[in-house]
Design a protein around this motif. Sequence first.
Motif, PDB file in Angstrom:
ATOM      1  N   VAL A 146       0.850  -1.195   0.000  1.00 18.76           N
ATOM      2  CA  VAL A 146       0.000   0.000   0.000  1.00 18.76           C
ATOM      3  C   VAL A 146       0.886   1.245   0.000  1.00 18.76           C
ATOM      4  CG1 VAL A 146      -1.835   1.223   1.235  1.00 18.76           C
ATOM      5  CG2 VAL A 146      -1.691  -1.269   1.400  1.00 18.76           C
ATOM      6  N   PRO A 147       0.675   2.173  -0.978  1.00 23.34           N
ATOM      7  CA  PRO A 147      -0.272   2.110  -2.085  1.00 23.34           C
ATOM      8  C   PRO A 147       0.321   1.337  -3.268  1.00 23.34           C
ATOM      9  CG  PRO A 147       0.896   4.198  -2.143  1.00 23.34           C
ATOM     10  CD  PRO A 147       1.401   3.470  -0.929  1.00 23.34           C
ATOM     11  N   THR A 186       2.713   2.619 -11.501  1.00 23.18           N
ATOM     12  CA  THR A 186       3.315   3.275 -10.351  1.00 23.18           C
ATOM     13  C   THR A 186       2.507   3.012  -9.088  1.00 23.18           C
ATOM     14  OG1 THR A 186       2.088   5.344 -10.625  1.00 23.18           O
ATOM     15  CG2 THR A 186       4.126   5.103 -11.884  1.00 23.18           C
ATOM     16  N   PHE A 187       3.117   3.312  -7.934  1.00 25.89           N
ATOM     17  CA  PHE A 187       2.437   3.092  -6.659  1.00 25.89           C
ATOM     18  C   PHE A 187       1.098   3.821  -6.597  1.00 25.89           C
ATOM     19  CE2 PHE A 187       7.015   2.711  -5.310  1.00 25.89           C
ATOM     20  CZ  PHE A 187       6.971   1.350  -5.075  1.00 25.89           C
ATOM     21  N   SER A 188       1.050   5.016  -7.166  1.00 25.89           N
ATOM     22  CA  SER A 188      -0.146   5.853  -7.042  1.00 25.89           C
ATOM     23  C   SER A 188      -0.999   5.876  -8.305  1.00 25.89           C
ATOM     24  CB  SER A 188       0.264   7.289  -6.680  1.00 25.89           C
ATOM     25  OG  SER A 188       1.169   7.802  -7.642  1.00 25.89           O
ATOM     26  N   SER A 189      -0.820   4.908  -9.202  1.00 27.52           N
ATOM     27  CA  SER A 189      -1.598   4.872 -10.441  1.00 27.52           C
ATOM     28  C   SER A 189      -3.095   4.784 -10.148  1.00 27.52           C
ATOM     29  CB  SER A 189      -1.192   3.674 -11.294  1.00 27.52           C
ATOM     30  OG  SER A 189       0.107   3.807 -11.786  1.00 27.52           O
ATOM     31  N   PRO A 190      -3.935   5.483 -10.937  1.00 25.06           N
ATOM     32  CA  PRO A 190      -5.385   5.311 -10.791  1.00 25.06           C
ATOM     33  C   PRO A 190      -5.804   3.926 -11.275  1.00 25.06           C
ATOM     34  CG  PRO A 190      -4.870   6.677 -12.696  1.00 25.06           C
ATOM     35  CD  PRO A 190      -3.579   6.460 -11.976  1.00 25.06           C
ATOM     36  N   ASN A 191      -7.012   3.515 -10.905  1.00 25.37           N
ATOM     37  CA  ASN A 191      -7.508   2.202 -11.318  1.00 25.37           C
ATOM     38  C   ASN A 191      -7.541   2.095 -12.837  1.00 25.37           C
ATOM     39  OD1 ASN A 191      -7.886   1.329  -8.702  1.00 25.37           O
ATOM     40  ND2 ASN A 191     -10.005   2.046  -8.601  1.00 25.37           N
ATOM     41  N   PHE A 192      -6.979   1.016 -13.355  1.00 29.23           N
ATOM     42  CA  PHE A 192      -6.935   0.786 -14.795  1.00 29.23           C
ATOM     43  C   PHE A 192      -6.981  -0.728 -15.002  1.00 29.23           C
ATOM     44  CE2 PHE A 192      -4.149   0.850 -18.809  1.00 29.23           C
ATOM     45  CZ  PHE A 192      -5.267   0.980 -19.628  1.00 29.23           C
ATOM     46  N   ALA A 193      -8.186  -1.278 -15.046  1.00 35.24           N
ATOM     47  CA  ALA A 193      -8.386  -2.728 -15.081  1.00 35.24           C
ATOM     48  C   ALA A 193      -7.657  -3.364 -16.258  1.00 35.24           C
ATOM     49  CB  ALA A 193      -9.868  -3.060 -15.150  1.00 35.24           C
ATOM     50  N   THR A 194      -7.006  -4.498 -16.009  1.00 36.57           N
ATOM     51  CA  THR A 194      -6.336  -5.258 -17.063  1.00 36.57           C
ATOM     52  C   THR A 194      -7.357  -6.167 -17.734  1.00 36.57           C
ATOM     53  OG1 THR A 194      -4.271  -5.263 -15.790  1.00 36.57           O
ATOM     54  CG2 THR A 194      -4.469  -6.870 -17.577  1.00 36.57           C
ATOM     55  N   ILE A 195      -7.649  -5.892 -19.008  1.00 36.20           N
ATOM     56  CA  ILE A 195      -8.636  -6.678 -19.762  1.00 36.20           C
ATOM     57  C   ILE A 195      -7.997  -7.120 -21.068  1.00 36.20           C
ATOM     58  CG2 ILE A 195     -10.906  -6.663 -20.848  1.00 36.20           C
ATOM     59  CD1 ILE A 195     -11.681  -4.402 -18.921  1.00 36.20           C
ATOM     60  N   PRO A 196      -7.913  -8.435 -21.314  1.00 35.96           N
ATOM     61  CA  PRO A 196      -8.289  -9.512 -20.397  1.00 35.96           C
ATOM     62  C   PRO A 196      -7.284  -9.630 -19.240  1.00 35.96           C
ATOM     63  CG  PRO A 196      -7.245 -10.442 -22.331  1.00 35.96           C
ATOM     64  CD  PRO A 196      -7.398  -8.968 -22.593  1.00 35.96           C
ATOM     65  N   GLN A 197      -7.718 -10.269 -18.177  1.00 32.97           N
ATOM     66  CA  GLN A 197      -6.876 -10.429 -16.996  1.00 32.97           C
ATOM     67  C   GLN A 197      -5.592 -11.166 -17.337  1.00 32.97           C
ATOM     68  OE1 GLN A 197      -8.950 -12.013 -13.595  1.00 32.97           O
ATOM     69  NE2 GLN A 197      -7.101 -12.827 -12.662  1.00 32.97           N
ATOM     70  N   ASP A 198      -4.494 -10.750 -16.720  1.00 29.04           N
ATOM     71  CA  ASP A 198      -3.207 -11.405 -16.913  1.00 29.04           C
ATOM     72  C   ASP A 198      -2.947 -12.348 -15.732  1.00 29.04           C
ATOM     73  OD1 ASP A 198      -0.819 -12.086 -18.037  1.00 29.04           O
ATOM     74  OD2 ASP A 198       0.040 -10.052 -18.012  1.00 29.04           O
ATOM     75  N   THR A 199      -1.876 -13.132 -15.827  1.00 30.42           N
ATOM     76  CA  THR A 199      -1.529 -14.048 -14.736  1.00 30.42           C
ATOM     77  C   THR A 199      -0.708 -13.316 -13.672  1.00 30.42           C
ATOM     78  OG1 THR A 199       0.451 -14.750 -15.929  1.00 30.42           O
ATOM     79  CG2 THR A 199      -1.542 -16.078 -16.224  1.00 30.42           C
ATOM     80  N   VAL A 200      -0.567 -13.928 -12.513  1.00 31.89           N
ATOM     81  CA  VAL A 200       0.271 -13.393 -11.447  1.00 31.89           C
ATOM     82  C   VAL A 200       1.728 -13.476 -11.887  1.00 31.89           C
ATOM     83  CG1 VAL A 200       1.043 -13.711  -9.063  1.00 31.89           C
ATOM     84  CG2 VAL A 200      -1.382 -14.060  -9.653  1.00 31.89           C
ATOM     85  N   THR A 201       2.448 -12.361 -11.809  1.00 31.98           N
ATOM     86  CA  THR A 201       3.849 -12.344 -12.232  1.00 31.98           C
ATOM     87  C   THR A 201       4.702 -11.661 -11.163  1.00 31.98           C
ATOM     88  OG1 THR A 201       3.490 -10.268 -13.431  1.00 31.98           O
ATOM     89  CG2 THR A 201       3.354 -12.310 -14.702  1.00 31.98           C
ATOM     90  N   GLU A 202       5.955 -12.082 -11.061  1.00 30.03           N
ATOM     91  CA  GLU A 202       6.885 -11.433 -10.146  1.00 30.03           C
ATOM     92  C   GLU A 202       7.387 -10.140 -10.769  1.00 30.03           C
ATOM     93  OE1 GLU A 202      11.051 -12.254  -7.675  1.00 30.03           O
ATOM     94  OE2 GLU A 202      10.070 -13.894  -8.754  1.00 30.03           O
ATOM     95  N   ILE A 203       7.404  -9.081  -9.977  1.00 24.82           N
ATOM     96  CA  ILE A 203       7.949  -7.803 -10.425  1.00 24.82           C
ATOM     97  C   ILE A 203       9.447  -7.810 -10.131  1.00 24.82           C
ATOM     98  CG2 ILE A 203       7.898  -5.301 -10.124  1.00 24.82           C
ATOM     99  CD1 ILE A 203       4.990  -5.628  -9.133  1.00 24.82           C
TER     100      ILE A 203
END
Length: 261
Positions: A146-147, A186-203
Motif C-alpha cells: 500500500v499504495p 506506479t504506486f499511485s496509479s489510478p484504477n486501470f483494469a487489465t482486460i483480459p486479466q493477466d496471470t500473477v507475475t513477479e515484479i
Amino acid sequence: KVIWTLLATILGYASSLPVGDDSICTAEELAKYSIIFTGKWSQTAFPKQYPLYRPPAQWSSMLGVTHSSDYSMWKKNEYASNGVRDFAEKGEAWGLMKEIEEAGEKIQSVHGIFSAPAISSGTGQTSTELEVHPRHPLVSFVVRIVPSPDWFVGIDSLNLCEGEHWLEEVSVDLYPYDAGTDSGFTFSSPNFATIPQDTVTEITCSSPSHPANSFYYPKLKNLPPIAQVTIMKLKKQHQLGLSAPFINLPAKSNEIIDTVS
C-alpha cells in the motif's frame, strides 16, 4: 514383449509425475508456529517514487491459510481468483475469506485461517500464530503493498513438514508480485483494469520493462527483498491458546469474518 514395454513406459511416466507437497508428511500431531512478517520497504532501498504521503508506504494486514495441496490461494503464472484480486487491489478480505471457507467445506483442503495486523509504515513487524496438521502442512498468505495498483507479497504453499518432523524455523525473503488485474505502473496509479486479466507475475528490477514502473531499476541485477517472513515452531508449553485470531474450517462465513475482524 510389447505389453511389457508399454507397462514399463507407463510406470516410468507415473514415477515422474509430481507428488503433492504434503503427501510425505508422517508427523503424528498438530504443530503450532509463530509467523513474523518484517517490512523492508524503505526509501533507502527503494528510492524511486517512494510514497511519502496520501498514503505513505505501508502494508495491509496479512491473510493466510494452512492447507493441503488440494488448495491454492495464489500461484505464480496462474490467474488470481476474484478474492485475491480484491485483496491485492483494495485490501478487501471478504471475498478471499469466502473462497477459503468454501474450499474447506467442499474438499476439506483447509485446516485453518490466520491474520496479522497491518503495518503503518514500509518498515516494521507484525506477527501472529498458526496451526498446521499432518494432512494440512502447507502455509500460504498474502500482504498487500500500500499504495499500489494490485501489488502484493506472499508465500504459496510453503511445506512445514519433512517426513516425520515439523521444521523448527524457516525464513523467506519476499519480493513484489503483480496480481495481473490492474495495469497501473506506479504506486499511485489510478484504477486501470487489465482486460483480459493477466496471470500473477513477479515484479523485478527489469520487468515490467518500462521506465515509469516504480520498481524499474535497470542498473541492478536483482531487487533487494522488500519484506521477509520468519516462521518458528512453538514449544509445547507455549502452545496453549492462540494470541491471534485463528479458527478451524469449515465454519459459517460470518464466524470467520467476525473472528478475524
